[in-house]
Design a protein around this motif. Structure first.
Motif, short mmCIF file in Angstrom:
data_model
loop_
_atom_site.label_atom_id
_atom_site.label_comp_id
_atom_site.label_asym_id
_atom_site.label_seq_id
_atom_site.Cartn_x
_atom_site.Cartn_y
_atom_site.Cartn_z
N ALA A 50 0.81 -1.24 0.00
CA ALA A 50 0.00 0.00 0.00
C ALA A 50 0.84 1.27 0.00
CB ALA A 50 -0.94 0.00 1.21
N LYS A 51 2.12 1.19 -0.14
CA LYS A 51 3.08 2.30 -0.23
C LYS A 51 2.99 3.25 0.99
CE LYS A 51 5.02 5.72 -3.46
NZ LYS A 51 6.01 6.11 -2.53
N ILE A 52 4.01 3.16 1.80
CA ILE A 52 4.08 4.03 2.98
C ILE A 52 4.58 5.41 2.54
CG2 ILE A 52 5.28 4.43 5.17
CD1 ILE A 52 5.40 1.29 5.42
N THR A 53 3.86 6.44 2.94
CA THR A 53 4.30 7.80 2.60
C THR A 53 4.93 8.51 3.79
OG1 THR A 53 2.09 8.65 3.11
CG2 THR A 53 2.57 8.11 0.79
N ARG A 54 4.52 8.13 5.03
CA ARG A 54 5.04 8.82 6.21
C ARG A 54 5.03 7.87 7.42
NH1 ARG A 54 2.45 12.74 10.13
NH2 ARG A 54 4.16 14.05 10.90
N VAL A 55 6.06 7.97 8.23
CA VAL A 55 6.17 7.18 9.45
C VAL A 55 6.42 8.12 10.61
CG1 VAL A 55 7.40 5.28 10.57
CG2 VAL A 55 7.54 5.54 8.09
N VAL A 56 5.66 7.95 11.70
CA VAL A 56 5.96 8.67 12.94
C VAL A 56 6.27 7.59 13.97
CG1 VAL A 56 5.16 10.30 14.68
CG2 VAL A 56 4.41 10.55 12.30
N VAL A 57 7.48 7.63 14.50
CA VAL A 57 7.90 6.55 15.42
C VAL A 57 8.44 7.13 16.73
CG1 VAL A 57 10.16 6.39 14.25
CG2 VAL A 57 9.41 4.51 15.70
N SER A 58 8.05 6.49 17.83
CA SER A 58 8.66 6.78 19.14
C SER A 58 9.27 5.50 19.64
CB SER A 58 7.60 7.26 20.13
OG SER A 58 7.04 8.46 19.68
N THR A 59 10.53 5.57 20.06
CA THR A 59 11.20 4.34 20.50
C THR A 59 11.32 4.30 22.03
OG1 THR A 59 13.46 5.21 20.54
CG2 THR A 59 12.63 4.43 18.41
N TYR A 60 11.42 3.09 22.53
CA TYR A 60 11.63 2.83 23.96
C TYR A 60 12.82 1.87 24.01
CZ TYR A 60 6.73 4.36 23.94
OH TYR A 60 5.56 5.07 23.73
N GLN A 61 14.03 2.42 24.08
CA GLN A 61 15.22 1.62 23.81
C GLN A 61 15.92 1.15 25.08
OE1 GLN A 61 16.08 4.42 19.95
NE2 GLN A 61 17.78 3.09 20.52
N ALA A 62 16.28 -0.14 25.06
CA ALA A 62 16.92 -0.78 26.21
C ALA A 62 18.37 -0.32 26.36
CB ALA A 62 16.89 -2.29 26.01
N VAL A 63 18.89 -0.45 27.57
CA VAL A 63 20.26 0.00 27.86
C VAL A 63 21.33 -0.88 27.19
CG1 VAL A 63 19.66 1.13 30.04
CG2 VAL A 63 20.37 -1.28 30.05
N SER A 64 20.98 -2.13 26.87
CA SER A 64 21.99 -3.02 26.27
C SER A 64 22.52 -2.46 24.96
CB SER A 64 21.42 -4.43 26.03
OG SER A 64 20.33 -4.36 25.13
N GLY A 65 21.72 -1.61 24.29
CA GLY A 65 22.15 -0.99 23.05
C GLY A 65 23.37 -0.10 23.23
N THR A 66 23.56 0.38 24.44
CA THR A 66 24.73 1.23 24.73
C THR A 66 25.96 0.39 25.02
OG1 THR A 66 23.14 2.73 25.74
CG2 THR A 66 25.45 3.27 26.06
N GLY A 67 25.76 -0.90 25.33
CA GLY A 67 26.89 -1.77 25.61
C GLY A 67 26.87 -2.32 27.03
N ALA A 68 27.86 -3.17 27.28
CA ALA A 68 27.91 -3.90 28.55
C ALA A 68 27.96 -2.95 29.76
CB ALA A 68 29.14 -4.82 28.55
N LYS A 69 28.65 -1.83 29.61
CA LYS A 69 28.78 -0.93 30.76
C LYS A 69 27.45 -0.27 31.14
CE LYS A 69 30.68 2.51 27.59
NZ LYS A 69 30.09 1.76 26.45
#
Ligand code: A2P
Length: 342
Positions: free
Chosen positions: A146-165
């Motif tokens: 259906a062809k996406i024209t616009r995305v509005v996203v809010s993320t809830y990101q875990a700390v592991s993405g920053t690394g082990a520390k």
């Protein structure tokens, strides 16, 4: 006998590097020899690969001699410096950092979305940002319909993405606060335990963060469609592992909730978990340790024509990083592309 490869993991002691080692083993990647690389302080450490010990080595300009494939997850600076040296030594690099993602001659690949982009690699292939990967995996089948024209996203990101520390920091702060002590703040600009930080990476001049800008730029490059408008707000939350996203999609053509659910149920790498009547929806504690990207809360947005709302959760260390990198490497094996074009 099928080919086997000498594989290096740069950043082997980190949160993503550890996941890379275990995913290579789990998926039976054709490894002839695994070389684990990190800083001098980790050299000599005994790391696990397939239940066997691998001695970690210091990453140096000579590390890639005789190596066929290197998976990098040791930060942008390290990739910027060492990926060209690896390529020069004849080693193909799959890089998890943001250093090379937007270079025009570097493919940025999510195997479920744009597998054919591996075909034109020149020695370095970039692994997208974790938040972008789980979003485009879900967008792709809906965009095709259906062809996406616009995305509005809010993320809830875990700390592991920053690394082990950062995982240690969440644990330390939570423990200290529960014991009535003051938390130590080292990794993030503010306390992360019992808090939310609407800042991931640095701020840019326009008031957005670099993480938000990555979602805008990378989505267009992976989807191969510069016309998709992306508006992102990225938030760090006190979750150990597993990123969540609230996504609003605007389509050019009508797409019913039922058809969207059908398309997502058939999409590779996606699992629909959507039974609100029984309080069933994706959650990071369940997605953590899994390979699929989970989607639920699929519903019509009554405030706009042809728009849907979704809730999407994935393991950011696996699909968001290590698994996607290994899947790219698997594509290279299938297409006999583990060689640097000269
Ligand atoms: P080390 O453990 O020796 O510091 P994380 O994202 O979990 O913090 O992990 C980062 C990974 O990248 C670790 O394996 C870390 O090694 C590695 N690393 C960071 N900087 C360098 C560098 N300059 N050279 C080699 N490895 C690096």
């Amino acid at each position: 006998m099928s080919k086997e490869y000498r594989v290096a993991v740069a950043g082997a002691t980190g949160a993503v590097g550890r996941a890379m080692r275990s995913i290579l083993a789990e998926r039976d990647f054709p490894v002839k020899e695994l070389v684990a690389l990190a800083t001098a302080k980790s050299a000599g450490m005994h790391l696990d690969y397939r239940g066997e010990e691998v001695i970690c080595q210091e990453l140096t300009p000579e590390s890639f001699r005789g190596i066929d494939l290197a998976l990098f997850s040791a930060g942008g600076g390290t990739s910027l410096k060492y990926a060209p040296m690896a390529r020069e030594a004849g080693c193909v690099v799959v890089d998890n950092s943001s250093a090379w993602r937007m270079e025009p001659d570097v493919p940025l690949v999510v195997p479920e979305v744009n597998p054919d982009d591996v075909n034109w690699h020149k020695g370095i292939i970039a692994n997208p940002n974790c938040s972008t990967i789980q979003m485009v995996v879900v967008m792709k089948p809906l965009h095709d319909e259906a062809k996406i024209t616009r995305v509005v996203v809010s993320t809830y990101q875990a700390v592991s993405g920053t690394g082990a520390k950062a995982i240690n920091e969440l644990m330390q702060q939570t423990g200290r606060l529960l014991a009535g002590d003051a938390p130590e703040i080292n990794v993030y600009p503010h306390q992360i335990a019992f808090n939310c930080l609407p800042q991931i990476d640095v701020f840019l001049e326009d008031g957005y963060t670099k993480e938000e800008q990555k979602m805008v730029d990378e989505t267009k490059k992976i989807m191969g469609d510069n016309s998709i408008a992306v508006s992102a707000t990225c938030v760090r939350v006190p979750v150990q592992n597993g990123h969540s996203e609230a996504i609003n999609l605007q389509f050019a053509r009508p797409l019913s909730v039922e058809r969207a659910r059908e398309l997502l149920a058939e999409a590779p790498g996606v699992k629909v978990v959507d039974d609100p009547a029984n309080k069933v929806y994706p959650m990071p504690i369940e997605a953590s340790g899994q390979d699929d990207t989970y989607v639920g809360r699929i519903r019509r947005d009554p405030t706009a024509e042809n728009a849907l709302n979704l809730w999407v959760v994935a393991d950011n260390l696996r699909k968001g990083a290590a698994l996607n990198a290994v899947q790219i490497a698997e594509l290279l094996v299938q297409r006999d592309l583990i060689r640097v074009p000269r």
